[in-house]
Design a protein around this motif. Structure first.
Motif, short mmCIF file in Angstrom:
data_model
loop_
_atom_site.label_atom_id
_atom_site.label_comp_id
_atom_site.label_asym_id
_atom_site.label_seq_id
_atom_site.Cartn_x
_atom_site.Cartn_y
_atom_site.Cartn_z
N ASN A 1 0.84 -1.19 0.00
CA ASN A 1 0.00 0.00 0.00
C ASN A 1 0.89 1.25 0.00
OD1 ASN A 1 -1.79 2.10 0.51
ND2 ASN A 1 -3.08 0.85 1.84
N HIS B 1 0.26 4.31 -1.00
CA HIS B 1 -0.41 5.51 -0.50
C HIS B 1 -0.28 5.60 1.02
CE1 HIS B 1 -3.32 8.75 -0.28
NE2 HIS B 1 -3.93 8.07 0.67
N ALA B 2 -0.58 4.52 1.71
CA ALA B 2 -0.50 4.52 3.18
C ALA B 2 0.95 4.70 3.65
CB ALA B 2 -1.08 3.23 3.74
N ASN C 1 3.35 6.31 2.10
CA ASN C 1 3.71 7.72 1.91
C ASN C 1 3.05 8.62 2.94
OD1 ASN C 1 5.56 7.52 -0.21
ND2 ASN C 1 3.92 7.45 -1.73
N ARG C 2 1.82 8.32 3.32
CA ARG C 2 1.16 9.14 4.36
C ARG C 2 1.88 8.97 5.70
NH1 ARG C 2 -0.36 10.05 0.08
NH2 ARG C 2 1.39 11.42 0.44
N CYS C 3 2.30 7.76 6.02
CA CYS C 3 3.06 7.54 7.26
C CYS C 3 4.37 8.31 7.23
CB CYS C 3 3.32 6.06 7.47
SG CYS C 3 1.89 5.11 7.97
N ASP D 1 5.04 10.97 5.44
CA ASP D 1 4.74 12.40 5.53
C ASP D 1 4.49 12.80 6.98
OD1 ASP D 1 4.90 12.60 2.76
OD2 ASP D 1 2.71 12.65 2.47
N ASP D 2 3.73 11.99 7.70
CA ASP D 2 3.46 12.26 9.11
C ASP D 2 4.74 12.23 9.92
OD1 ASP D 2 1.51 12.63 11.35
OD2 ASP D 2 2.38 10.71 11.98
N THR E 1 6.59 15.47 9.46
CA THR E 1 6.02 16.60 10.20
C THR E 1 6.37 16.53 11.69
OG1 THR E 1 3.89 15.56 10.66
CG2 THR E 1 4.09 16.81 8.59
#
Length: 110
Positions: free
Chosen positions: A12, A14-15, A17-19, A21-22, A25
């Motif tokens: 996955n 998408h997931a 990359n979101r992790c 990205d988080d 931050t």
């Protein structure tokens, strides 16, 4: 040292990359370790492995990674054999061999 531990990405992107990205931050990490099950059953197995290599993640082999890298599809039930065949086709020989060569998780004690 800040350490990020991920597991069960299962293809996955998408997931993943979101992790990541988080994580960015929150100040990032000095190292990212992925505790197996990198790409089986997800839509983008090759892209996940490309991304993990891009960030220099340290990976260990999970059970689905072992299946992709080492299992004989002729000895599996048809659904697992189809999934493994598809994943191997997406990954190519080099990534399939890379999964097979990963160290496995330590055995459970007790």
């Amino acid at each position: 040292m800040r350490l990020a531990i991920l597991s069960d990405i299962h293809g996955n992107l998408h997931a993943l990359n979101r992790c990541l990205d988080d994580l960015a931050t929150r100040g990032g990490a000095d190292a990212v370790v992925v505790a197996g099950d990198l790409c089986m059953d997800g839509p983008k197995p090759r892209e996940v492995l490309d991304r993990l290599q891009e960030i220099g993640a340290r990976c260990v082999r999970g059970n689905t990674d072992r299946m992709i890298g080492l299992a004989d599809p002729a000895r599996l039930d048809p659904e697992d054999a189809r999934s493994i065949g598809w994943a191997r086709e997406q990954l190519g020989e080099a990534f399939t061999a890379w999964l097979a060569a990963l160290r496995r998780r330590s055995p459970r004690r007790g």
